[in-house]
Design an enzyme around this catalytic site. Structure first.
Site, PDB file in Angstrom:
ATOM      1  CE  LYS A 149      -7.779   6.545   4.465  1.00 41.18           C
ATOM      2  NZ  LYS A 149      -6.312   6.290   4.419  1.00 41.18           N
ATOM      3  CE  LYS A 185      -2.347   1.546   3.798  1.00 35.67           C
ATOM      4  NZ  LYS A 185      -2.158   2.990   3.914  1.00 35.67           N
TER       5      LYS A 185
HETATM    6  O1  C5P Z   1       1.302   0.512  11.105  1.00 37.60           O
HETATM    7  P1  C5P Z   1      -0.152   0.146  11.042  1.00 37.60           P
HETATM    8  O2  C5P Z   1      -0.391  -1.343  10.882  1.00 37.60           O
HETATM    9  O3  C5P Z   1      -0.946   0.752  12.170  1.00 37.60           O
HETATM   10  O4  C5P Z   1      -0.632   0.813   9.673  1.00 37.60           O
HETATM   11  C1  C5P Z   1      -1.982   0.839   9.316  1.00 37.60           C
HETATM   12  C2  C5P Z   1      -2.148   1.468   7.961  1.00 37.60           C
HETATM   13  O5  C5P Z   1      -3.540   1.469   7.663  1.00 37.60           O
HETATM   14  C3  C5P Z   1      -1.681   2.900   7.856  1.00 37.60           C
HETATM   15  O6  C5P Z   1      -1.153   3.048   6.529  1.00 37.60           O
HETATM   16  C4  C5P Z   1      -2.916   3.726   8.021  1.00 37.60           C
HETATM   17  O7  C5P Z   1      -2.895   4.912   7.293  1.00 37.60           O
HETATM   18  C5  C5P Z   1      -3.970   2.797   7.445  1.00 37.60           C
HETATM   19  N1  C5P Z   1      -5.320   2.989   7.993  1.00 37.60           N
HETATM   20  C6  C5P Z   1      -5.643   2.841   9.335  1.00 37.60           C
HETATM   21  N2  C5P Z   1      -6.927   3.035   9.763  1.00 37.60           N
HETATM   22  C7  C5P Z   1      -7.870   3.354   8.891  1.00 37.60           C
HETATM   23  C8  C5P Z   1      -7.571   3.478   7.543  1.00 37.60           C
HETATM   24  C9  C5P Z   1      -6.266   3.288   7.128  1.00 37.60           C
HETATM   25  O8  C5P Z   1      -4.800   2.541  10.147  1.00 37.60           O
HETATM   26  N3  C5P Z   1      -9.101   3.481   9.312  1.00 37.60           N
END
Ligand code: C5P
Length: 235
Positions: free
Chosen positions: A62, A33
């Site tokens: 987004k 991603k």
């Molecule tokens: O490091 P971590 O596993 O927390 O990363 C989660 C990823 O998912 C990040 O790129 C964050 O921007 C994304 N994300 C999130 N919550 C959301 C939507 C996207 O943590 N609701």
């Protein structure tokens, strides 16, 4: 593995770090991603490089703007050849439909963000979205499906009710995943990979547990094994 369920969030400030990590990873075991930080720093060239290495790319920008602007941005993303992209369901019916028209079904997966998981009830009330956040999420997910979206981003905790409402073919993408013994960082409502799959998630977005691991390759292996166990049980 023909359809890896893990999407590694490349949340890095510069291309070099993303390329160093992906050099160790195998596109058969994960997708990747690219979000706002990395895309703003490194642009479409990086996305092309990652695809050149065989990775499916989820472009997590987004989009949320007037229908025409979002449609054109989605068209540009589809032109890059990304596997998945997302837009905000809060942009409303005309924006969602315009995006769908710009990205024909089957080209890139087009999914919607319902409510950001960082928004608490008080934040929602402040912007006039009263009511139970769960109800708002469900309403926005129904709107997204009605406008032809391929799925939504949701927390693993919301996945069971959405799976039930939306049926098997609607794609559920869940962030906030942590292995059982991992640190939570600032994520609050987390699930293990196994729970998320059992709850009906199709794809799991996992960032720091992989990107900050001492050994990202073994961590990814371990997470996939956990998921594969769940899949075998499902079959
Ligand atoms: O490091 P971590 O596993 O927390 O990363 C989660 C990823 O998912 C990040 O790129 C964050 O921007 C994304 N994300 C999130 N919550 C959301 C939507 C996207 O943590 N609701």
């Amino acid at each position: 593995m023909s359809d890896p369920r893990i999407i590694v969030a490349l949340d890095f400030p510069i291309a070099k770090q993303a390329l160093e990590l992906t050099a160790k990873l195998d596109p058969r075991w994960c997708r990747v991603k690219v979000g706002k930080e990395l895309f703003t720093a490194a642009g479409p060239q990086l996305v092309e490089k990652l695809m050149g290495k065989g990775f499916d790319v989820f472009l997590d920008l987004k989009f949320h703007d007037i229908p025409n602007t979002v449609a054109n941005a989605c068209k540009a993303a589809a032109g890059l050849g990304v596997w998945m992209m997302n837009i905000h369901a809060l942009g409303g019916r005309r924006m969602l439909s315009a995006a769908r028209e710009a990205v024909p079904i089957g080209l890139s997966k087009l999914i919607a963000v319902t409510l950001l998981t960082s928004m608490e009830r008080s934040d929602l009330n402040e912007i006039g979205l009263n009511g139970d956040p769960q109800d708002v999420v469900q309403r926005l997910a129904l709107l997204a499906r009605d406008c032809g979206m391929d799925g939504v981003v949701c927390s693993a905790l919301e996945a069971p009710s959405l799976r039930k409402m939306m049926g098997r073919d609607f794609c559920l993408v869940t962030p906030g995943i942590r292995p059982v013994d991992a640190s939570l960082n600032e994520q609050k409502r987390v699930s293990t990979p196994r729970q998320a799959i059992e709850n009906g998630a199709d794809y799991l977005v996992i960032g720091r547990p992989v990107t900050q691991a001492r050994d990202p390759v073994s961590m990814l292996w371990r997470l996939n094994e956990e998921i594969e166990g769940t899949r075998r049980n499902e079959e």
